[in-house]
Enzyme design. Structure first.
Site, short mmCIF file in Angstrom:
data_model
loop_
_atom_site.label_atom_id
_atom_site.label_comp_id
_atom_site.label_asym_id
_atom_site.label_seq_id
_atom_site.Cartn_x
_atom_site.Cartn_y
_atom_site.Cartn_z
N ARG A 52 55.06 -3.94 75.34
CA ARG A 52 55.59 -5.21 74.81
C ARG A 52 54.57 -6.33 74.86
NH1 ARG A 52 57.80 -8.96 77.51
NH2 ARG A 52 58.86 -7.63 79.01
N TYR A 106 57.54 -16.70 50.57
CA TYR A 106 58.18 -15.39 50.67
C TYR A 106 59.67 -15.61 50.99
CZ TYR A 106 59.54 -10.97 52.71
OH TYR A 106 60.21 -9.82 53.01
N ASP A 178 50.08 -17.94 55.17
CA ASP A 178 50.44 -16.53 55.03
C ASP A 178 49.43 -15.92 54.06
OD1 ASP A 178 51.52 -14.11 54.12
OD2 ASP A 178 53.59 -14.76 54.47
N LYS A 203 51.93 -4.64 54.02
CA LYS A 203 51.43 -4.65 52.64
C LYS A 203 49.98 -4.15 52.59
CE LYS A 203 55.48 -6.51 52.41
NZ LYS A 203 55.74 -7.95 52.38
C1 LIG Z 1 56.62 -8.86 53.01
C2 LIG Z 1 56.15 -10.24 53.28
C3 LIG Z 1 56.51 -10.90 54.46
C4 LIG Z 1 57.43 -10.27 55.49
O1 LIG Z 1 56.83 -9.17 56.07
P1 LIG Z 1 57.62 -7.95 56.77
O2 LIG Z 1 56.51 -7.06 57.20
O3 LIG Z 1 58.53 -7.36 55.74
O4 LIG Z 1 58.39 -8.52 57.90
C5 LIG Z 1 56.00 -12.16 54.68
N1 LIG Z 1 55.20 -12.78 53.78
C6 LIG Z 1 54.85 -12.17 52.63
C7 LIG Z 1 53.97 -12.91 51.68
C8 LIG Z 1 55.30 -10.90 52.34
O5 LIG Z 1 54.96 -10.32 51.19
#
Ligand SMILES: *Cc1c(COP(=O)(O)O)cnc(C)c1O
Length: 386
Positions: A52, A106, A178, A203
């Protein structure tokens, strides 16, 4: 072994952060499937070896690789992108504070900051891409954080990122970005001047559509504060997922290079097609984002969105006729993926919120994979020609 700062990006994805010396000579780091590790006299809770606390050898290798890739002091992996985002927001915002965020985020992030943060007494305002000169007027005495995305979802806009950094520095705000859509291949937020870079590693970083993971990148003292918060909130990444992410990241440069090339070819094809009324891709010279993308990024990315003649029904018909892209939420995998964002990533937004963000219900988003561009284009042609 050379220091990672002396390596080029393509070498870092392979060699940065790898255990040195290799563990039992293993070329690929083994999976340390142990929740806890023998006590070694640590005096700080956060230093105890425990899954953790995100500090098994699998975590440490990933942290060092990610920090090297984005030119930062430190990185952390998390159990999901949303875990990275919520942990960082909760580290720096408390009751009475104000968050300034870009208005297209997002879907999960947008819903969280709009509906969850206010319950903790945190105020939120949204700014549009418009004139960066206007943004300063939205900063309040209690504004603590400014939050943006490198390439926005699903309109594939690139903001005046230099103006965001300047505003944060002028007003002593913590700037968060992000960086999921760009990946470290296209943009390094920390050397650019942002405080915190965030990823859904689900991603591009992992790239193989087989795990959910997140990442946080930055410098100290921010990263130490975030580590303590993450250790309490518990969004740790399982060692097996660490191993898969580590393996996926080794091909990050190669994948991104092919994906960006394919996306450019597809965007040009769509732009020339008579049934397509709008293409959003910063690589197109006609795009209002082209100059900013060229200035800030090392490529134009592999996300495209577009609208076809005929509204929602025709958009669904085109998506139904596509043979290669799989119709689903998510993005950034080796396989092409397609979705109508209002059905998936942006389904939590009301009609008014969609209208305000300029997101049409018939918009199609295409996450370009590493297949042959010729095959993907021939497939789009048959789908559009009906
Ligand atoms: C998918 C995504 C998220 C969230 O990510 P998870 O791994 O699904 O929790 C946040 N920001 C962007 C730009 C995303 O494409």
């Amino acid at each position: 072994m050379k220091k990672s700062k002396d390596m080029s990006f393509d070498t870092k994805v392979i060699h940065a952060g790898e255990p040195d010396p290799k563990i039992e000579g293993a070329v690929s780091i083994p999976i340390f499937q142990s929740s806890t590790f023998e006590y070694a006299g640590q005096t700080d809770y956060n230093e105890l070896k425990y899954i953790r606390l995100n500090n098994t050898p699998n975590h440490i290798a990933l942290h060092e690789k990610l920090a090297a890739l984005e030119g930062a002091e430190k990185a952390l992996v998390t159990s999901s992108g949303m875990s990275a985002i919520t942990t960082v927001l909760l580290t720096f915002l408390k009751s009475g504070d104000h968050l300034l965020a870009h208005h297209t985020l997002y879907g999960g992030t947008a819903d969280y900051v709009k509906h969850d943060l206010p319950k903790y007494g945190i105020e939120v305002d949204f700014f549009d891409a418009g004139d960066p000169g206007d943004w300063a007027s939205m900063v309040k005495p209690n504004t603590k954080v400014i939050y943006v995305e490198t390439i926005t979802n699903p309109l594939i806009d690139v903001l005046a990122l230099d103006a965001v950094v300047a505003l944060a520095k002028d007003h002593n705000l913590i700037s968060m970005i992000d960086n999921t859509f760009a990946s470290p291949v296209l943009f390094s937020p920390i050397p650019f001047g942002f405080d915190i870079s965030l990823h859904s590693a689900t991603k591009y970083l992992n790239g193989h559509t087989d795990i959910v993971a997140g990442a946080i990148v930055g410098n100290d003292p921010h990263m130490s504060e975030i580590t303590k918060k993450l250790n309490h909130l518990g969004g740790s990444l399982d060692p097996h997922a660490c191993f898969l992410m580590h393996r996926g990241m080794k091909t990050l440069s190669l994948r991104m290079e092919r994906q960006c090339e394919n996306a450019m070819a597809i965007a040009q094809f769509l732009d020339d097609h008579p049934n397509v009324i709008q293409v959003n891709y910063p690589g197109l010279e006609s795009s209002p984002n082209h100059d900013r993308a060229k200035e800030f990024l090392c490529g134009f990315g592999a996300m495209i969105s577009f609208e076809v003649e005929g509204g929602i029904d025709e958009a669904d018909a085109v998506m139904g006729r596509l043979q290669y892209p799989i119709c689903t939420a998510s993005l950034g995998g080796v396989e092409s993926l397609v979705t109508r964002p209002v059905q998936t990533s942006h389904s939590l937004l009301s009609d008014a919120e969609l209208a305000e963000a300029g997101i049409s219900k018939s918009l199609i988003r295409y996450s370009v994979g590493i297949e042959s561009a010729d095959d993907l284009i021939a497939d789009l042609k048959q789908a559009l020609d009906g």
